[in-house]
Design a protein around this motif. Sequence first.
Motif, PDB file in Angstrom:
ATOM      1  N   ASP A  49       0.825  -1.231   0.000  1.00  0.00           N
ATOM      2  CA  ASP A  49       0.080   0.056  -0.019  1.00  0.00           C
ATOM      3  C   ASP A  49       0.700   1.139  -0.071  1.00  0.00           C
ATOM      4  O   ASP A  49       0.216   2.397  -0.166  1.00  0.00           O
ATOM      5  N   ALA A  50       2.187   1.166   0.079  1.00  0.00           N
ATOM      6  CA  ALA A  50       3.066   2.409   0.287  1.00  0.00           C
ATOM      7  C   ALA A  50       3.916   2.506  -1.082  1.00  0.00           C
ATOM      8  O   ALA A  50       3.756   3.628  -1.558  1.00  0.00           O
ATOM      9  N   CYS A  51       4.338   1.452  -1.661  1.00  0.00           N
ATOM     10  CA  CYS A  51       5.117   1.547  -2.917  1.00  0.00           C
ATOM     11  C   CYS A  51       4.633   0.997  -4.109  1.00  0.00           C
ATOM     12  O   CYS A  51       5.223   0.994  -4.987  1.00  0.00           O
ATOM     13  N   GLY A  52       3.727   0.082  -3.894  1.00  0.00           N
ATOM     14  CA  GLY A  52       3.183  -0.714  -5.178  1.00  0.00           C
ATOM     15  C   GLY A  52       3.596  -1.916  -5.583  1.00  0.00           C
ATOM     16  O   GLY A  52       3.118  -2.228  -6.676  1.00  0.00           O
ATOM     17  N   VAL A  53       4.594  -2.299  -4.899  1.00  0.00           N
ATOM     18  CA  VAL A  53       5.291  -3.654  -5.596  1.00  0.00           C
ATOM     19  C   VAL A  53       4.315  -4.894  -5.015  1.00  0.00           C
ATOM     20  O   VAL A  53       3.658  -4.787  -3.935  1.00  0.00           O
ATOM     21  N   ASP A  54       4.764  -5.875  -5.617  1.00  0.00           N
ATOM     22  CA  ASP A  54       3.997  -7.186  -5.411  1.00  0.00           C
ATOM     23  C   ASP A  54       4.859  -7.757  -4.205  1.00  0.00           C
ATOM     24  O   ASP A  54       6.079  -7.657  -4.231  1.00  0.00           O
ATOM     25  N   THR A  55       4.116  -8.270  -3.169  1.00  0.00           N
ATOM     26  CA  THR A  55       4.447  -8.844  -1.967  1.00  0.00           C
ATOM     27  C   THR A  55       3.971  -9.776  -1.211  1.00  0.00           C
ATOM     28  O   THR A  55       2.910 -10.060  -1.826  1.00  0.00           O
ATOM     29  N   VAL A  71       2.524 -10.947   2.301  1.00  0.00           N
ATOM     30  CA  VAL A  71       2.362 -10.605   3.989  1.00  0.00           C
ATOM     31  C   VAL A  71       1.645 -11.580   4.743  1.00  0.00           C
ATOM     32  O   VAL A  71       1.442 -12.251   4.122  1.00  0.00           O
ATOM     33  N   PRO A  72       1.837 -11.374   6.063  1.00  0.00           N
ATOM     34  CA  PRO A  72       1.139 -12.428   7.040  1.00  0.00           C
ATOM     35  C   PRO A  72      -0.195 -12.687   6.465  1.00  0.00           C
ATOM     36  O   PRO A  72      -1.016 -11.843   6.346  1.00  0.00           O
ATOM     37  N   GLU A  73      -0.685 -13.842   6.564  1.00  0.00           N
ATOM     38  CA  GLU A  73      -1.990 -14.223   5.917  1.00  0.00           C
ATOM     39  C   GLU A  73      -2.856 -13.569   6.823  1.00  0.00           C
ATOM     40  O   GLU A  73      -4.057 -13.214   6.371  1.00  0.00           O
ATOM     41  N   ARG A  74      -3.148 -13.434   8.235  1.00  0.00           N
ATOM     42  CA  ARG A  74      -3.961 -13.120   8.990  1.00  0.00           C
ATOM     43  C   ARG A  74      -4.008 -11.603   9.332  1.00  0.00           C
ATOM     44  O   ARG A  74      -4.607 -11.016  10.252  1.00  0.00           O
ATOM     45  N   GLU A  75      -2.926 -10.806   8.907  1.00  0.00           N
ATOM     46  CA  GLU A  75      -2.897  -9.507   9.116  1.00  0.00           C
ATOM     47  C   GLU A  75      -3.818  -8.608   8.098  1.00  0.00           C
ATOM     48  O   GLU A  75      -3.813  -8.805   6.804  1.00  0.00           O
ATOM     49  N   GLY A  76      -4.227  -7.561   8.938  1.00  0.00           N
ATOM     50  CA  GLY A  76      -5.110  -6.767   8.002  1.00  0.00           C
ATOM     51  C   GLY A  76      -4.288  -5.574   7.457  1.00  0.00           C
ATOM     52  O   GLY A  76      -3.032  -5.502   7.516  1.00  0.00           O
ATOM     53  N   PRO A  77      -5.082  -4.744   6.906  1.00  0.00           N
ATOM     54  CA  PRO A  77      -4.581  -3.640   6.057  1.00  0.00           C
ATOM     55  C   PRO A  77      -3.684  -2.505   7.078  1.00  0.00           C
ATOM     56  O   PRO A  77      -4.394  -2.411   8.219  1.00  0.00           O
ATOM     57  N   PRO A  78      -2.871  -1.886   6.578  1.00  0.00           N
ATOM     58  CA  PRO A  78      -2.076  -1.816   5.388  1.00  0.00           C
ATOM     59  C   PRO A  78      -1.460  -3.007   5.136  1.00  0.00           C
ATOM     60  O   PRO A  78      -0.660  -3.406   5.773  1.00  0.00           O
ATOM     61  N   ASP A  79      -1.240  -3.382   3.868  1.00  0.00           N
ATOM     62  CA  ASP A  79      -0.174  -4.296   3.398  1.00  0.00           C
ATOM     63  C   ASP A  79       1.132  -3.588   2.950  1.00  0.00           C
ATOM     64  O   ASP A  79       1.022  -2.706   2.118  1.00  0.00           O
ATOM     65  N   LEU A  80       1.965  -3.976   3.544  1.00  0.00           N
ATOM     66  CA  LEU A  80       3.435  -3.442   3.424  1.00  0.00           C
ATOM     67  C   LEU A  80       4.507  -4.491   3.113  1.00  0.00           C
ATOM     68  O   LEU A  80       4.699  -5.487   3.619  1.00  0.00           O
ATOM     69  N   CYS A  81       5.446  -4.112   2.203  1.00  0.00           N
ATOM     70  CA  CYS A  81       6.634  -4.755   1.773  1.00  0.00           C
ATOM     71  C   CYS A  81       7.696  -4.625   2.928  1.00  0.00           C
ATOM     72  O   CYS A  81       7.354  -3.979   3.588  1.00  0.00           O
ATOM     73  N   GLY A  82       8.632  -5.351   2.704  1.00  0.00           N
ATOM     74  CA  GLY A  82       9.546  -5.334   3.873  1.00  0.00           C
ATOM     75  C   GLY A  82      10.402  -3.863   3.565  1.00  0.00           C
ATOM     76  O   GLY A  82      10.783  -3.782   4.679  1.00  0.00           O
ATOM     77  N   ALA A  83      10.601  -3.323   2.748  1.00  0.00           N
ATOM     78  CA  ALA A  83      11.162  -2.093   2.654  1.00  0.00           C
ATOM     79  C   ALA A  83      10.333  -1.107   3.337  1.00  0.00           C
ATOM     80  O   ALA A  83      10.988  -0.115   3.858  1.00  0.00           O
ATOM     81  N   CYS A  84       9.036  -1.187   3.300  1.00  0.00           N
ATOM     82  CA  CYS A  84       8.218  -0.136   3.736  1.00  0.00           C
ATOM     83  C   CYS A  84       7.608  -0.383   5.188  1.00  0.00           C
ATOM     84  O   CYS A  84       7.205   0.297   5.829  1.00  0.00           O
TER      85      CYS A  84
END
Length: 220
Positions: free
Chosen positions: A101-107, A109-122
């Motif tokens: 949700d920050a930089c737009g790359v495909d990544t 994320v933990p299955e049960r984690e809610g938004p926002p979805d963030l890659c490792g860099a963000c």
Amino acid sequence: MSETRTPTQVRRTALAPDVRRLDERAARAWTERMAVRPLGGGRYAVDSASGATYVVDLPAGTCTCPDHQLRGERCKHLRRVGIEITTRRVPAPGKRAAVCDACGVDTFVPEREGPPDLCGACRLEPGDVARDREADDRLVVARVTPARASEVLIEGVGETVADYATNEGYPADDLVVEAVYLGDLARRESPRRYSFPLSRLERVDDAEIVDRNLRERVTG
């Protein structure tokens, strides 16, 4: 104008082995046409070239195909799921595919984690220590919100996080991070949370300076 972060993500893809040196099932796992679809909970549907679909339960190490069910073999479908995970074509158990949700790359994320979805860099986690790029202060992250800087009003100021003077140059659509100044955390029982654009904060390796009890006061 402030320098903004431009996250990058490096993915490593395993090279295909020399299939001539593999046993039959391993070679077929690498070479046959199959489509792997994650079902969640460590389960994957494998569509084979024959038109049949089998379900692999990776944590249990099982597959619904006859080769596994009747012969007890580690079938080509189990092996193919392992290949797809290693080459990062599908998420590992406990993960799901997402767009950062920050930089737009495909990544992933933990299955049960809610938004926002963030890659490792963000990614910033509750309890992380972060550096304010503007003032070089240290803060403890309370949470990363799904709201954007242009949407969040700063209490008592009447301006959004994006419009606030010291945030000039950071994207208006940055996610907003709530954080507590480290000094306030040590001095006050109920320290105030401040809102920052995500790209203004940089995770740092200062975690050892934050007592666990203090960290729990921020994240609890």
